[in-house]
Design an enzyme around this catalytic site. Structure first.
Site, PDB file in Angstrom:
ATOM      1  N   ASP A   1       0.804  -1.230   0.000  1.00 19.80           N
ATOM      2  CA  ASP A   1       0.000   0.000   0.000  1.00 19.80           C
ATOM      3  C   ASP A   1       0.833   1.275   0.000  1.00 19.80           C
ATOM      4  O   ASP A   1       0.283   2.375  -0.023  1.00 19.80           O
ATOM      5  CB  ASP A   1      -0.906   0.056   1.246  1.00 19.80           C
ATOM      6  CG  ASP A   1      -1.947  -1.038   1.256  1.00 19.80           C
ATOM      7  OD1 ASP A   1      -2.096  -1.713   0.218  1.00 19.80           O
ATOM      8  OD2 ASP A   1      -2.611  -1.214   2.286  1.00 19.80           O
TER       9      ASP A   1
ATOM     10  N   LYS B   1       2.042   4.289  20.305  1.00 17.71           N
ATOM     11  CA  LYS B   1       1.176   5.440  20.599  1.00 17.71           C
ATOM     12  C   LYS B   1       1.623   6.188  21.863  1.00 17.71           C
ATOM     13  O   LYS B   1       0.893   6.247  22.856  1.00 17.71           O
ATOM     14  CB  LYS B   1      -0.270   4.981  20.733  1.00 17.71           C
ATOM     15  CG  LYS B   1      -0.813   4.418  19.426  1.00 17.71           C
ATOM     16  CD  LYS B   1      -2.266   4.024  19.507  1.00 17.71           C
ATOM     17  CE  LYS B   1      -2.741   3.482  18.169  1.00 17.71           C
ATOM     18  NZ  LYS B   1      -4.097   2.956  18.186  1.00 17.71           N
TER      19      LYS B   1
ATOM     20  N   ASP C   1       0.500   5.783   2.983  1.00 22.29           N
ATOM     21  CA  ASP C   1      -0.172   4.489   2.864  1.00 22.29           C
ATOM     22  C   ASP C   1      -1.482   4.768   2.135  1.00 22.29           C
ATOM     23  O   ASP C   1      -2.376   5.427   2.676  1.00 22.29           O
ATOM     24  CB  ASP C   1      -0.424   3.921   4.257  1.00 22.29           C
ATOM     25  CG  ASP C   1      -1.219   2.622   4.243  1.00 22.29           C
ATOM     26  OD1 ASP C   1      -1.981   2.393   3.278  1.00 22.29           O
ATOM     27  OD2 ASP C   1      -1.107   1.844   5.198  1.00 22.29           O
TER      28      ASP C   1
END
Length: 360
Positions: free
Chosen positions: A109, A161, A217
């Site tokens: 991707d 994260k 992406d």
């Protein structure tokens, strides 16, 4: 040298386009997404590309056959009977990849400038087991951040994260490995990011190389359109001859296939690609939009932030926006408003879609 491209499964994020063809052969800027990668790999000396697939490999094989001869690259298929994650496919293709040479691995991707030569040089210079490319993001708290020593590139840790700032570089989905990595991976569903990379980093065997230029992406419609804009702007700087020249009614960057017919008084651009055998009737306004092969757009329609699938027709005085996506062979009647509609293939639309919805 060899390369493995992680193609994966059904491409659900890019539906309704992937209901007609596998995601890697959806055209991105008038060329199959995966061809951007294979061409760049061929330029750096890769002679065999393995596609790790579990969805419609024969359709991909038929499409790519002609490019094997053109590019001088053998394209083979490693078919998963069950999804194997991002590491399992390396184990499945072990006999092909394990030839004593480093090999590239990338997610299908990804769109960028694919600096494989720089990656290969850096990897050979540090001599360790693996190198991953990293790209800068504005909001690192949404991603897994790669923390590495800037001077050498040696990766220290991965932080998922982070709520406090530890860095702003994330995994770009482009790697090069020595064959020794194959001894770490069993033939079972495995995440290379969560199960393999942290152990390699602990042992000082994994390095990071920052990716220059754009990166995206493009696996879902909003990002597909954003990636197309980045790609076209990169061409505008580095290879403007590949774009449609600026002219009355053309606002660069724009890429129009030579076989497309553009009637009078249209305004096209910026960030538009128009595929082969399309007809754009008079007075049409297009921006931030991809139009795939064989599409007809009726007079005086206004289209922004939209992907129009193969062989579709859009009537006169239609307005489309807000990441609308038409699948293959969709027909939109005159004077309708489509706001964020995702319309499955072979549908006829006779009423407006004022709010985002999926039309089955």
């Amino acid at each position: 040298m060899k390369a493995l491209i992680l193609v994966g499964g059904f491409g659900t994020r890019l539906r309704p386009l992937t209901l007609s063809v596998p995601k890697p052969i959806v055209e991105f800027a008038n060329k199959a997404m995966i061809l951007h990668q294979i061409e760049a790999l061929a330029k750096v000396g890769v002679t065999e590309v393995v596609l790790a697939v579990n969805y419609r490999p024969r359709l991909m094989s038929k499409y790519l056959e002609v490019y094997e001869k053109q590019l001088g690259v053998k394209i083979s298929y490693s078919e998963e009977t069950e999804p194997l994650g991002t590491a399992g496919p390396l184990a499945l293709a072990r006999t092909i990849l394990n030839d004593g040479e480093p090999f590239f691995v990338l997610n299908s991707d990804i769109i960028c400038e694919f600096p494989f030569h720089d990656l290969l040089q850096f990897h050979r210079a540090h001599g360790k087991e693996g190198t991953i490319m990293v790209t800068k993001v504005e909001e690192p708290s949404k991603y897994g951040v790669v923390v590495y020593e800037p001077r050498t590139g040696s990766i220290q840790q991965f932080v998922e994260k982070p709520q406090v700032f530890v860095g702003n570089k994330i995994n770009a989905g482009i790697y090069i490995f020595n064959p020794e990595i194959l001894d770490r991976i069993e033939l079972k569903p495995t995440s290379i990011e969560k199960e393999i990379f942290p152990k390699m980093a602990e042992q000082g065997q994994l390095f990071a190389l920052p990716l220059e230029g754009y990166w995206m992406d493009v696996g879902q419609p909003k990002d597909f359109l954003a990636g197309m804009a980045l790609y076209l702007h990169s061409l505008k700087v580095k290879a403007p001859e590949r774009l449609t020249p600026a002219a009355p009614g053309i606002i660069p960057p724009v890429l129009i296939d030579p076989s497309a017919v553009i009637k009078e008084d249209c305004v096209i651009g910026p960030n538009v690609t128009i595929g082969p055998k399309c007809v754009i009737h008079s007075g049409v306004r297009l921006r931030d939009t991809t139009i795939l092969e064989g599409v007809t757009v009726g007079a005086n329609s206004w289209i922004k932030n939209t992907i129009i699938g193969w062989q579709s027709t859009v009537g006169k005085w239609v307005r489309m926006e807000n990441t609308s996506v038409l699948g293959e062979d969709v027909h939109v009647a005159d004077e309708l408003y489509i706001n964020g509609g995702k319309i499955l293939p072979h549908k006829s639309i006779n009423t407006s879609i004022p709010e985002p919805e999926i039309v089955m």
